[in-house]
Scaffold this motif. Structure first.
Motif, PDB file in Angstrom:
ATOM      1  N   ILE A  11       7.625  -5.771  -6.617  1.00  0.00           N
ATOM      2  CA  ILE A  11       6.392  -5.897  -7.390  1.00  0.00           C
ATOM      3  C   ILE A  11       6.774  -6.213  -8.830  1.00  0.00           C
ATOM      4  N   ASP A  12       5.953  -7.002  -9.505  1.00  0.00           N
ATOM      5  CA  ASP A  12       6.179  -7.268 -10.916  1.00  0.00           C
ATOM      6  C   ASP A  12       4.946  -6.841 -11.711  1.00  0.00           C
ATOM      7  N   SER A  13       4.918  -7.195 -12.994  1.00  0.00           N
ATOM      8  CA  SER A  13       3.824  -6.751 -13.847  1.00  0.00           C
ATOM      9  C   SER A  13       2.480  -7.293 -13.391  1.00  0.00           C
ATOM     10  N   THR A  14       2.456  -8.480 -12.817  1.00  0.00           N
ATOM     11  CA  THR A  14       1.205  -9.040 -12.304  1.00  0.00           C
ATOM     12  C   THR A  14       0.681  -8.189 -11.155  1.00  0.00           C
ATOM     13  N   GLY A  15       1.554  -7.858 -10.215  1.00  0.00           N
ATOM     14  CA  GLY A  15       1.158  -7.027  -9.083  1.00  0.00           C
ATOM     15  C   GLY A  15       0.698  -5.649  -9.523  1.00  0.00           C
ATOM     16  N   LEU A  16       1.424  -5.054 -10.469  1.00  0.00           N
ATOM     17  CA  LEU A  16       1.023  -3.744 -10.990  1.00  0.00           C
ATOM     18  C   LEU A  16      -0.352  -3.816 -11.632  1.00  0.00           C
ATOM     19  N   SER A  17      -0.564  -4.838 -12.422  1.00  0.00           N
ATOM     20  CA  SER A  17      -1.848  -5.000 -13.092  1.00  0.00           C
ATOM     21  C   SER A  17      -2.991  -5.120 -12.093  1.00  0.00           C
ATOM     22  N   LEU A  18      -2.781  -5.882 -11.042  1.00  0.00           N
ATOM     23  CA  LEU A  18      -3.824  -6.055 -10.029  1.00  0.00           C
ATOM     24  C   LEU A  18      -4.119  -4.748  -9.307  1.00  0.00           C
ATOM     25  N   LEU A  19      -3.079  -3.993  -8.984  1.00  0.00           N
ATOM     26  CA  LEU A  19      -3.285  -2.711  -8.314  1.00  0.00           C
ATOM     27  C   LEU A  19      -4.022  -1.725  -9.225  1.00  0.00           C
ATOM     28  N   VAL A  20      -3.635  -1.676 -10.503  1.00  0.00           N
ATOM     29  CA  VAL A  20      -4.291  -0.763 -11.437  1.00  0.00           C
ATOM     30  C   VAL A  20      -5.753  -1.151 -11.607  1.00  0.00           C
ATOM     31  N   ARG A  21      -6.026  -2.432 -11.739  1.00  0.00           N
ATOM     32  CA  ARG A  21      -7.413  -2.889 -11.888  1.00  0.00           C
ATOM     33  C   ARG A  21      -8.235  -2.495 -10.662  1.00  0.00           C
ATOM     34  N   ALA A  22      -7.701  -2.742  -9.472  1.00  0.00           N
ATOM     35  CA  ALA A  22      -8.429  -2.401  -8.244  1.00  0.00           C
ATOM     36  C   ALA A  22      -8.615  -0.890  -8.127  1.00  0.00           C
ATOM     37  N   TYR A  23      -7.593  -0.121  -8.497  1.00  0.00           N
ATOM     38  CA  TYR A  23      -7.699   1.336  -8.473  1.00  0.00           C
ATOM     39  C   TYR A  23      -8.841   1.795  -9.384  1.00  0.00           C
ATOM     40  N   ASN A  24      -8.880   1.256 -10.597  1.00  0.00           N
ATOM     41  CA  ASN A  24      -9.927   1.643 -11.551  1.00  0.00           C
ATOM     42  C   ASN A  24     -11.313   1.258 -11.058  1.00  0.00           C
ATOM     43  N   GLU A  25     -11.434   0.093 -10.436  1.00  0.00           N
ATOM     44  CA  GLU A  25     -12.723  -0.333  -9.888  1.00  0.00           C
ATOM     45  C   GLU A  25     -13.151   0.587  -8.740  1.00  0.00           C
ATOM     46  N   ALA A  26     -12.202   0.919  -7.868  1.00  0.00           N
ATOM     47  CA  ALA A  26     -12.522   1.819  -6.758  1.00  0.00           C
ATOM     48  C   ALA A  26     -12.957   3.183  -7.290  1.00  0.00           C
TER      49      ALA A  26
END
Length: 107
Positions: free
Chosen positions: A49-64
């Motif tokens: 995983i890189d910073s892009t993947g981390l960012s996407l996971l964090v964004r989805a986590y926050n939305e959920a």
């Protein structure tokens, strides 16, 4: 990339969570979070995983979380777990050894 099991969205990326996967992963995670209260990201086929993947996971986590739902990670590689620890995100995401364990936890 999205399967539904027991009303839980299971998102299974087919390769590393990096900039190359960014647009597709963003779309899939957004759809999963919008349509399901609980989302599990099955990481078994995404060893890095890189910073892009981390960012996407964090964004989805926050939305959920904002919708009263959850987003958890199943079967993360040792590399992914190390990155999560390094970035202090291991306290954010609930990690499970596999999808079945994650499904049992949200049932």
């Amino acid at each position: 990339m999205i399967a539904v099991r027991n009303d839980v969205a299971v998102v299974t990326p087919s390769h590393d969570l990096d900039a190359g996967a960014g647009d597709l992963l963003r779309e899939v995670l957004t759809e999963a979070v919008r349509e399901h209260l609980h989302v599990i990201v099955d990481m078994h086929a995404a060893p890095t995983i890189d910073s892009t993947g981390l960012s996407l996971l964090v964004r989805a986590y926050n939305e959920a979380k904002a919708r009263g739902g959850t987003l958890s990670l199943a079967a993360p590689s040792r590399y992914v777990v190390t990155v999560l620890h390094t970035m202090k995100l291991h306290h954010v995401f609930t990690l499970y050894p596999d999808v079945d364990a994650a499904l049992r936890a949200v049932s």
